[in-house]
Design a protein around this motif. Structure first.
Motif, PDB file in Angstrom:
ATOM      1  N   VAL A  79     -91.184 -72.397 -22.653  1.00 52.00           N
ATOM      2  CA  VAL A  79     -90.182 -71.752 -21.798  1.00 52.00           C
ATOM      3  C   VAL A  79     -90.077 -70.287 -22.177  1.00 52.00           C
ATOM      4  N   ALA A  80     -90.005 -69.441 -21.165  1.00 58.55           N
ATOM      5  CA  ALA A  80     -89.776 -68.015 -21.420  1.00 58.55           C
ATOM      6  C   ALA A  80     -88.697 -67.525 -20.478  1.00 58.55           C
ATOM      7  N   ILE A  81     -87.853 -66.644 -20.993  1.00 59.05           N
ATOM      8  CA  ILE A  81     -86.753 -66.126 -20.196  1.00 59.05           C
ATOM      9  C   ILE A  81     -86.709 -64.612 -20.345  1.00 59.05           C
ATOM     10  N   PHE A  82     -86.416 -63.939 -19.238  1.00 63.83           N
ATOM     11  CA  PHE A  82     -86.389 -62.478 -19.230  1.00 63.83           C
ATOM     12  C   PHE A  82     -85.013 -61.995 -18.792  1.00 63.83           C
ATOM     13  N   ARG A  83     -84.445 -61.076 -19.566  1.00 64.65           N
ATOM     14  CA  ARG A  83     -83.141 -60.476 -19.274  1.00 64.65           C
ATOM     15  C   ARG A  83     -82.077 -61.534 -19.031  1.00 64.65           C
ATOM     16  N   GLY A  84     -81.825 -62.315 -20.022  1.00 67.58           N
ATOM     17  CA  GLY A  84     -80.781 -63.300 -19.862  1.00 67.58           C
ATOM     18  C   GLY A  84     -80.537 -64.042 -21.156  1.00 67.58           C
ATOM     19  N   THR A  85     -79.443 -64.765 -21.162  1.00 71.20           N
ATOM     20  CA  THR A  85     -79.084 -65.572 -22.319  1.00 71.20           C
ATOM     21  C   THR A  85     -79.489 -67.016 -22.061  1.00 71.20           C
ATOM     22  N   LEU A  86     -80.261 -67.560 -22.951  1.00 72.04           N
ATOM     23  CA  LEU A  86     -80.661 -68.965 -22.845  1.00 72.04           C
ATOM     24  C   LEU A  86     -79.761 -69.778 -23.768  1.00 72.04           C
ATOM     25  N   ARG A  87     -78.915 -70.585 -23.173  1.00 74.17           N
ATOM     26  CA  ARG A  87     -78.012 -71.440 -23.955  1.00 74.17           C
ATOM     27  C   ARG A  87     -78.569 -72.865 -23.925  1.00 74.17           C
ATOM     28  N   VAL A  88     -78.858 -73.344 -25.105  1.00 71.46           N
ATOM     29  CA  VAL A  88     -79.440 -74.691 -25.202  1.00 71.46           C
ATOM     30  C   VAL A  88     -78.383 -75.631 -25.758  1.00 71.46           C
ATOM     31  N   ASN A  89     -77.848 -76.462 -24.891  1.00 70.82           N
ATOM     32  CA  ASN A  89     -76.900 -77.488 -25.337  1.00 70.82           C
ATOM     33  C   ASN A  89     -77.548 -78.872 -25.295  1.00 70.82           C
ATOM     34  N   GLY A  90     -78.702 -78.956 -24.631  1.00 71.39           N
ATOM     35  CA  GLY A  90     -79.445 -80.207 -24.600  1.00 71.39           C
ATOM     36  C   GLY A  90     -80.631 -80.121 -25.553  1.00 71.39           C
ATOM     37  N   THR A  91     -81.763 -80.686 -25.137  1.00 72.65           N
ATOM     38  CA  THR A  91     -82.949 -80.696 -25.999  1.00 72.65           C
ATOM     39  C   THR A  91     -84.078 -79.936 -25.319  1.00 72.65           C
ATOM     40  N   LEU A  92     -84.632 -78.996 -26.053  1.00 71.71           N
ATOM     41  CA  LEU A  92     -85.745 -78.222 -25.520  1.00 71.71           C
ATOM     42  C   LEU A  92     -86.956 -78.504 -26.395  1.00 71.71           C
ATOM     43  N   GLN A  93     -87.926 -79.194 -25.841  1.00 69.01           N
ATOM     44  CA  GLN A  93     -89.121 -79.561 -26.604  1.00 69.01           C
ATOM     45  C   GLN A  93     -90.242 -78.581 -26.251  1.00 69.01           C
ATOM     46  N   GLY A  94     -90.434 -77.591 -27.082  1.00 71.44           N
ATOM     47  CA  GLY A  94     -91.479 -76.616 -26.816  1.00 71.44           C
ATOM     48  C   GLY A  94     -91.092 -75.260 -27.363  1.00 71.44           C
ATOM     49  N   ALA A  95     -92.038 -74.344 -27.287  1.00 67.16           N
ATOM     50  CA  ALA A  95     -91.788 -72.992 -27.805  1.00 67.16           C
ATOM     51  C   ALA A  95     -90.906 -72.222 -26.820  1.00 67.16           C
ATOM     52  N   VAL A  96     -90.090 -71.322 -27.370  1.00 67.81           N
ATOM     53  CA  VAL A  96     -89.177 -70.526 -26.553  1.00 67.81           C
ATOM     54  C   VAL A  96     -89.483 -69.053 -26.769  1.00 67.81           C
ATOM     55  N   THR A  97     -89.546 -68.315 -25.681  1.00 72.76           N
ATOM     56  CA  THR A  97     -89.704 -66.863 -25.764  1.00 72.76           C
ATOM     57  C   THR A  97     -88.579 -66.226 -24.960  1.00 72.76           C
ATOM     58  N   VAL A  98     -87.822 -65.350 -25.597  1.00 70.46           N
ATOM     59  CA  VAL A  98     -86.718 -64.662 -24.915  1.00 70.46           C
ATOM     60  C   VAL A  98     -87.000 -63.164 -24.967  1.00 70.46           C
ATOM     61  N   ILE A  99     -87.025 -62.539 -23.807  1.00 67.09           N
ATOM     62  CA  ILE A  99     -87.316 -61.108 -23.728  1.00 67.09           C
ATOM     63  C   ILE A  99     -86.076 -60.389 -23.231  1.00 67.09           C
ATOM     64  N   ASN A 100     -85.544 -59.511 -24.044  1.00 72.28           N
ATOM     65  CA  ASN A 100     -84.329 -58.756 -23.723  1.00 72.28           C
ATOM     66  C   ASN A 100     -83.169 -59.685 -23.383  1.00 72.28           C
ATOM     67  N   GLY A 101     -82.919 -60.602 -24.264  1.00 73.35           N
ATOM     68  CA  GLY A 101     -81.822 -61.527 -24.100  1.00 73.35           C
ATOM     69  C   GLY A 101     -81.597 -62.281 -25.400  1.00 73.35           C
TER      70      GLY A 101
END
Lengths: 581, 217
Positions: A79-101
């Motif tokens: 998962v990758a996200i751009f310009r935002g906040t990623l809030r994980v309250n569940g389960t995320l199975q995998g690599a995470v990339t956050v750009i400017n967030g």
């Protein structure tokens, strides 16, 4: 009863709460001598490239904007996200990339892959789980989202102040090459708006010596019907500077064919340019210098610099052209005076000492500059001047002279509200033959002695008609005093009339200072003879011109009224685009 | 030029009659209640009303970050003579709004280093954060009577300045290096910024004087 007691306690707590909160939550400690603990190192270019590649990969689930994975939900894969906040309250199975967030792992959230955050942070709340590796870079990534949805590196646009210029840099080994095209950043009646173009090569040396070579071609868009000057000039500079961390010593040389001002007063380069462009009033005179110069400078501290230079110039007269001006465009320009053409060899020593607390609005410190030069020529062609000013000089005869010029400014604060500034400026002939035209001086005009007209003190003898108002004095000396205090009322006012508001915005009126000033000065011919002051003396103070004035300085714009009190002159209004000094 | 001068003068003096004061940003200073060992008191800076001032709200809504530059000076009062500048410090607060996120970001820049940005979802939260008193860790150590002065310059940045700011936040510690320019260049930019309607404001404040004792070992 219980309910009323409870209500009373609640009311008491409610009344007490604000002061309590104020005590422990509101004060911020500013420690100016310490850098912030959590600084923002920018992400390395390779990291930015890597996160862009991850985001753009077709195997990545791309999110744009803030996203919350709710409790109980499961998201599998990269998962990758751009310009935002990623809030994980569940389960995320995998690599995470956050750009400017930011990545926030809530109390019930789990991330079991690696997390890379560029331009943000990872906030793992109590109870949240992160099973992979963390990699964070606080600095924002310079990327943008294309219409296709993919990310790309964002290139910086030109700055507003440089809209009329362009440059491109590239690196080859240790050498950085910059190709640039821009204006000469002023406007005058000889060149108009000169265009500068050419490359600059800079090299960071391995032993702490940096090198720079620069070639600037100068294109003058205004035509010269007399053909006395070229349409193109140049400045080529080569310089070595010691110590890459702080350059304290430099040696260099330059060759040039350029237009120079005869005096760098009464107005500075910027104000003179605006006055020329807007009002068709060019307060400076110019000549062309073609030559070579070698120089050495030493800077023992950031506030003090000494420069020694030797140069050999062919100094030539240039006529005024006819550049466009916004107002009075139909009027003829003031002629540019003839100078004493010839080849001059000049040695110059210059010092600069600056302890001002603010470069634009100083209230404390010194600003001192001075230069002394010794010059000679064997082929000068002196212009014929009135005998009262200079006796005839045979063309081609040996000719040498010395000149000193200094400008000492002191800024001080008398008390919390009243500030003062004083300036002593002057100089002129110090030895040898009489000064050539291009080294002579004058006073009067909008800056020094604003109560007098432009070059009222130029030493032209009575009856001498000179439309160029050439500076003819040997020496000049002026003292300026200024007291200023902040005006209590705030500017700009909130103006509801749209037209007036636009004018106010354009003028940029900010908070204002009330300025009271007094100035005195004298320019004279030195030597023996009628109308001259002996070389070892300055004129008696009773002969000096004095003016007083008052004005409002609004930060970027000043309006002053000044009147001479030693001669019968009308009150003069002066509009300034910067502080007087 | 004289006619232009009269027009400008009239504008300046007539402005109060034409104007109506609205909610304005303001700055004030006070001395810390607790004195240091030598009697010196640290200054506390209060900035109020930035985001209740419509000009700055509009700037933020137009995605223009606001830079608040604080310049604080420590002066030694010398009655009957020129006061002495004994110290000065500077720091900045940068406020921006991400329109797509509808989030506010506040970054404190001290000693040329930016702290981690703080993000707020609400304007009120941002305003509350900005109006917190700032106690500056600076005070005179010599004996004498002292006071503090503060100059706060609030500006909205142009797009180009935003790029410059981002370059700074990305780690370039000398973002101004390529933009010092001349007065002419700055003048052009200033004029264009004004025409574009970008606000700029300078506020000043000062404290009362206080006595500092000499400490002998």
């Amino acid at each position: 009863v219980n309910r009323s007691r409870l209500g009373g306690v609640a009311l008491f707590l409610a009344l007490l709460a604000p002061p309590l909160l104020a005590q422990d939550t509101t004060v911020v400690e500013i420690r100016p001598t310490k850098a912030a603990n959590d600084t923002t190192p920018g992400a390395p270019a390779d990291v930015v490239q890597r996160v862009i590649a991850i985001y753009n990969d077709t195997g990545t689930t791309r999110l744009s904007g803030s996203f919350t994975l709710p409790v109980g939900a499961r998201l599998v894969g990269r998962v990758a996200i751009f310009r935002g906040t990623l809030r994980v309250n569940g389960t995320l199975q995998g690599a995470v990339t956050v750009i400017n967030g930011d990545l926030i792992i809530g109390p019930s959230g789990t991330v079991d892959g690696d997390a890379v955050v560029v331009g943000g942070r990872i906030d793992q709340r109590p109870g949240g789980l992160h099973l992979g590796k963390e990699e964070t870079y606080d600095g924002l990534a310079p990327v943008f989202r294309q219409p296709s949805g993919l990310l790309a590196i964002r290139s910086r646009g030109p700055q507003l102040g440089n809209l009329a210029s362009a440059s491109k840099s590239f690196q080859t080994g240790r050498v950085t090459t910059t190709l640039s095209l821009g204006t000469g950043r002023t406007y005058n009646r000889v060149e108009g708006l000169p265009i500068l173009f050419g490359p600059t090569f800079t090299s960071i040396g391995p032993s702490g010596v940096d090198a720079k070579f620069e070639f600037k071609g100068i294109f003058r868009p205004t035509s010269d019907p007399t053909k006395l000057r070229d349409a193109v000039g140049f400045i080529a500079t080569a310089e070595l500077e010691a110590d890459s961390r702080r350059h304290w010593l430099g040696v260099g040389g330059r060759g040039y064919r350029r237009i120079l001002p005869i005096e760098d007063q009464p107005l500075g380069l910027g104000e003179a340019g605006w006055s020329t462009f807007l009002l068709q009033r060019d307060y400076r005179d110019y000549y062309e210098a073609r030559g070579l110069e070698g120089y050495l400078w030493v800077e023992p501290s950031r506030r003090f610099r000494v420069t020694l230079s030797l140069r050999s110039d062919n100094e030539r007269s240039v006529p005024a052209s006819d550049p466009v001006s916004v107002f009075r465009n139909q009027d003829a320009w003031r002629p540019n005076p003839l100078i004493d053409d010839g080849h001059y060899q000049t040695a110059q020593l210059a010092i600069a000492y600056d302890t001002k607390n603010d470069p634009l609005r100083p209230s404390s410190g010194w600003d001192i500059s001075a230069r002394v030069e010794q010059s000679q020529s064997h082929d000068a062609s002196p212009v014929g001047l009135p005998i009262e000013v200079r006796p005839p000089i045979a063309p081609g005869s040996a000719y040498s002279f010395g000149k000193l010029w200094f400008d000492v400014r002191r800024y001080a604060r008398f008390n919390p509200t009243v500030r003062a500034a004083a300036r002593i400026v002057g100089g002129g002939w110090i030895g040898g033959d009489p000064l050539p035209i291009q080294r002579r001086v004058s006073l009067g005009g909008p800056d020094v002695l604003p109560g007098l007209g432009f070059r009222d003190l130029n030493c032209a003898p009575a009856g001498f008609s000179d439309p160029a108002a050439t500076s003819l004095c040997d020496r000049a000396l002026a003292v300026e005093l200024e007291i200023r205090t902040h005006i209590g009322v705030g500017l700009p006012f909130r103006i509801h009339n749209e037209d007036l508001a636009t004018i106010q915005r354009v003028l940029g009126i900010e908070s204002a200072d009330l300025v009271v000033m007094g100035n005195t000065g004298k320019a004279w011919l030195t030597g023996d003879g009628p109308g001259r002051v002996p070389n070892n003396r300055i004129p008696k103070f009773g002969e000096w011109d004095i003016d007083v004035g008052v004005g409002i300085d609004t930060g970027g714009l000043g309006l002053y009224a000044a009147r001479a009190i030693t001669r019968d002159e009308p009150i003069r209004l002066i509009l300034r685009l910067q502080r007087r000094f | 030029m004289r006619r232009l001068g009269w027009i400008l003068g009239s504008l300046v003096w007539l402005a109060p009659a034409l104007a109506a004061q609205g909610g304005r940003v303001s700055v004030s200073m006070a001395l810390n209640a607790t004195a240091e060992g030598n009697g010196a008191k640290k200054p506390i800076v209060y900035l109020r009303g930035l985001l209740t001032d419509s000009r700055w709200n509009q700037a933020l809504d137009n995605s223009l970050p606001i830079v608040i530059n604080y310049h604080l000076e420590v002066w030694r009062s010398r009655d009957g003579w020129i006061d002495e500048l004994t110290g000065e410090v500077e720091w900045q607060t940068v406020v921006s709004k991400e329109p797509l996120e509808d989030e506010y970001t506040v970054t404190l820049v001290i000693a040329n280093r930016a702290e981690r940005p703080r993000r707020f979802a609400l304007r009120d939260s941002t305003e509350y954060f900005l109006t917190r008193p700032q106690r500056v860790d600076v005070f005179p150590t010599r004996a004498g009577r002292f006071y503090y002065t503060l100059t706060v310059r609030v500006t909205a940045l142009s797009d180009a300045d935003v790029a410059q700011l981002e370059r700074f936040l990305a780690g370039d510690t000398d973002p101004d290096a390529t933009d010092r320019g001349t007065l002419f260049g700055r003048g052009i930019r200033r004029l264009l910024l004004r025409i574009a309607g970008l606000p700029s404001e300078v506020l000043q404040a000062k404290t009362e004087e206080f006595e500092v004792r000499e400490i002998r070992d």
